[in-house]
Design a protein around this motif. Structure first.
Motif, mmCIF file in Angstrom:
data_model
loop_
_atom_site.group_PDB
_atom_site.id
_atom_site.type_symbol
_atom_site.label_atom_id
_atom_site.label_comp_id
_atom_site.label_asym_id
_atom_site.label_seq_id
_atom_site.Cartn_x
_atom_site.Cartn_y
_atom_site.Cartn_z
ATOM 1 N N CYS A 13 0.850 -1.069 0.093
ATOM 2 C CA CYS A 13 -0.004 -0.195 0.028
ATOM 3 C C CYS A 13 0.830 1.427 0.110
ATOM 4 N N MET A 14 1.962 1.281 0.842
ATOM 5 C CA MET A 14 2.890 2.370 0.820
ATOM 6 C C MET A 14 3.658 2.458 -0.421
ATOM 7 N N ALA A 15 4.046 1.482 -0.764
ATOM 8 C CA ALA A 15 4.794 1.383 -2.207
ATOM 9 C C ALA A 15 3.965 1.716 -3.424
ATOM 10 N N HIS A 52 -3.243 7.864 -5.325
ATOM 11 C CA HIS A 52 -2.374 9.173 -5.363
ATOM 12 C C HIS A 52 -2.558 9.794 -4.400
ATOM 13 N N SER A 53 -3.411 9.590 -3.253
ATOM 14 C CA SER A 53 -3.559 10.263 -2.053
ATOM 15 C C SER A 53 -2.887 9.496 -0.828
ATOM 16 N N LEU A 54 -1.874 10.441 -0.139
ATOM 17 C CA LEU A 54 -1.113 9.842 0.937
ATOM 18 C C LEU A 54 -2.116 9.664 2.090
ATOM 19 N N LEU A 88 -2.072 5.869 3.696
ATOM 20 C CA LEU A 88 -1.648 5.560 5.181
ATOM 21 C C LEU A 88 -3.049 4.869 5.701
ATOM 22 N N PHE A 89 -4.143 5.238 5.324
ATOM 23 C CA PHE A 89 -5.525 4.564 5.991
ATOM 24 C C PHE A 89 -5.304 3.105 5.598
ATOM 25 N N ALA A 90 -5.121 2.878 3.986
ATOM 26 C CA ALA A 90 -4.892 1.590 3.513
ATOM 27 C C ALA A 90 -3.962 0.724 4.352
ATOM 28 N N VAL A 91 -3.018 1.204 4.568
ATOM 29 C CA VAL A 91 -1.745 0.502 5.299
ATOM 30 C C VAL A 91 -2.240 -0.356 6.304
#
Length: 373
Positions: free
Chosen positions: A74-76, A117-119, A123-126
């Motif tokens: 997710c972060m990558a 595209h949204s940080l 971060l939520f998805a992480v």
């Protein structure tokens, strides 16, 4: 007796770990070695979650690499999209998409990549993506009272399935190479030595947040129920508690910890690949927990640091024998010290320190006194 959030010995343990992570290691190591230990700390997130799942709850998961990898991917995905601007990818057949998609003849970004595209979403998805999959697995298994070795094997199967899926969908995931060439975070170059040092301290701070959450769970009523379920599950169930619900919660919490660790690994190392998702890394994560002590959250951190440091040292010095050396370390610790590094501290070091600093003439504690004949 009413339990406190941190006993005196636990407070000392947290303080010592903080001194090691935030002062001793940065002062003693160069940028390269410090970044290595930063990578080791990302595995500690998984080990702490395993202490709650396996040590406290008796839930042995051999698939924690799944959640570590999901958080890392997710972060990558966010970092790869930031690095794949039309300007940076102008030589591609389709500018503006990741390079591995262009190599696999994709002509547009898949719709499920768009939110990354949204940080904020990333971060939520992480946390949310690993928790979602853990919830699905937990409901499917625990509601049917699947546990023990059967649950361990099933989680291992999930790790194998996800690895095969990632490798097979090369155009969408980067395949066996993973997602590489990650450059910036909101324009901040994460490849420099200075950035690696900053990320190391962020990594350490987040680890302590996770440790405090784990300590709160251990000291709460939930923590006592987990231990009761581990030892006498049927009694807890017959007392009216929702055993499956508690197991699902703690399994999801361990997945959240692993996802955060995976995201920090991606930032610290600069890539994410399926080699960190499968069966072998998942088993190694259990070894971190076992070596440190599966009943100690601080021991789990030391276990992750020690095993990974040994792995690096063995592979550098004995590239053909490092697996044997790592296996020997695990066997020696488990056979000689069943409670891991935490057991060495509590059984051998802490009593001697207490005896050394105890006032003269003070009466012996119950643990030190000789039982009556």
């Amino acid at each position: 007796m009413k339990s406190t959030f941190l006993s005196r010995s636990e407070l000392i343990g947290f303080a010592i770990l903080a001194l090691i992570i935030f002062i001793a290691l940065p002062m003693a190591l160069d940028s390269f070695r410090l970044n290595l230990f930063g990578k080791y700390l990302t595995y500690a997130f998984v080990a702490v979650g395993l202490v709650l799942c396996w040590g406290a709850g008796g839930i042995l998961s051999l698939g924690q690499g799944v959640f570590f990898g999901l958080g890392g991917y997710c972060m990558a995905m966010f970092l790869k999209l930031e690095a794949s601007t039309p300007e940076n990818t102008s030589i591609q057949s389709t500018p503006g998409i990741p390079d591995f998609m262009d190599w696999n003849q994709l002509t547009e970004l898949p719709i499920w990549w768009q939110p990354f595209h949204s940080l904020a979403f990333s971060l939520f998805a992480v946390v949310a993506v690993p928790v979602f999959f853990a919830f699905i697995i937990g409901v499917a298994m625990f509601k049917r009272r699947v546990g023990g070795v059967y649950f361990a094997i099933i989680t291992q199967a999930f790790a194998a399935i996800l690895t095969i899926l990632i490798i097979g969908q090369q155009g969408y995931t980067g395949g066996v190479n993973g997602i590489t060439d990650l450059r910036t975070l909101l324009g901040w170059d994460i490849r420099t030595d200075e950035a690696k040092e900053v990320l190391y301290f962020v990594n350490g701070a987040l680890l302590f947040v996770v440790l405090f959450i784990a300590q709160f769970v251990r000291k709460s009523k939930l923590g006592r129920l987990l231990i009761a379920m581990r030892d006498q599950e049927d009694r807890v169930r017959f007392s009216g508690y929702d055993v499956a619900g508690f197991k699902i919660f703690i399994f999801c919490l361990g997945a959240a910890f692993a996802g955060i660790g995976g995201a920090m690994f991606t930032l610290q190392v600069g890539f994410m690949s399926p080699t960190l998702v499968g069966i072998v890394p998942s088993i190694e994560m259990v070894i971190f927990c076992a070596v440190g002590g599966r009943l100690s959250i601080l021991g789990a951190v030391y276990g992750a640091l020690l095993v990974n440091w040994a792995k690096t040292s063995f592979s550098e010095s004995f590239p053909e024998l490092w697996l044997l050396g790592l296996g020997g370390l695990f066997i020696a610790v488990v056979m000689l010290f069943p409670n891991g590094l935490a057991g060495i501290w509590s059984q051998h070091i802490e009593p001697r320190l207490k005896a050394l600093f105890a006032p003269r003439g003070a009466p012996k504690s119950a643990s030190q006194s000789t039982p009556a004949e």
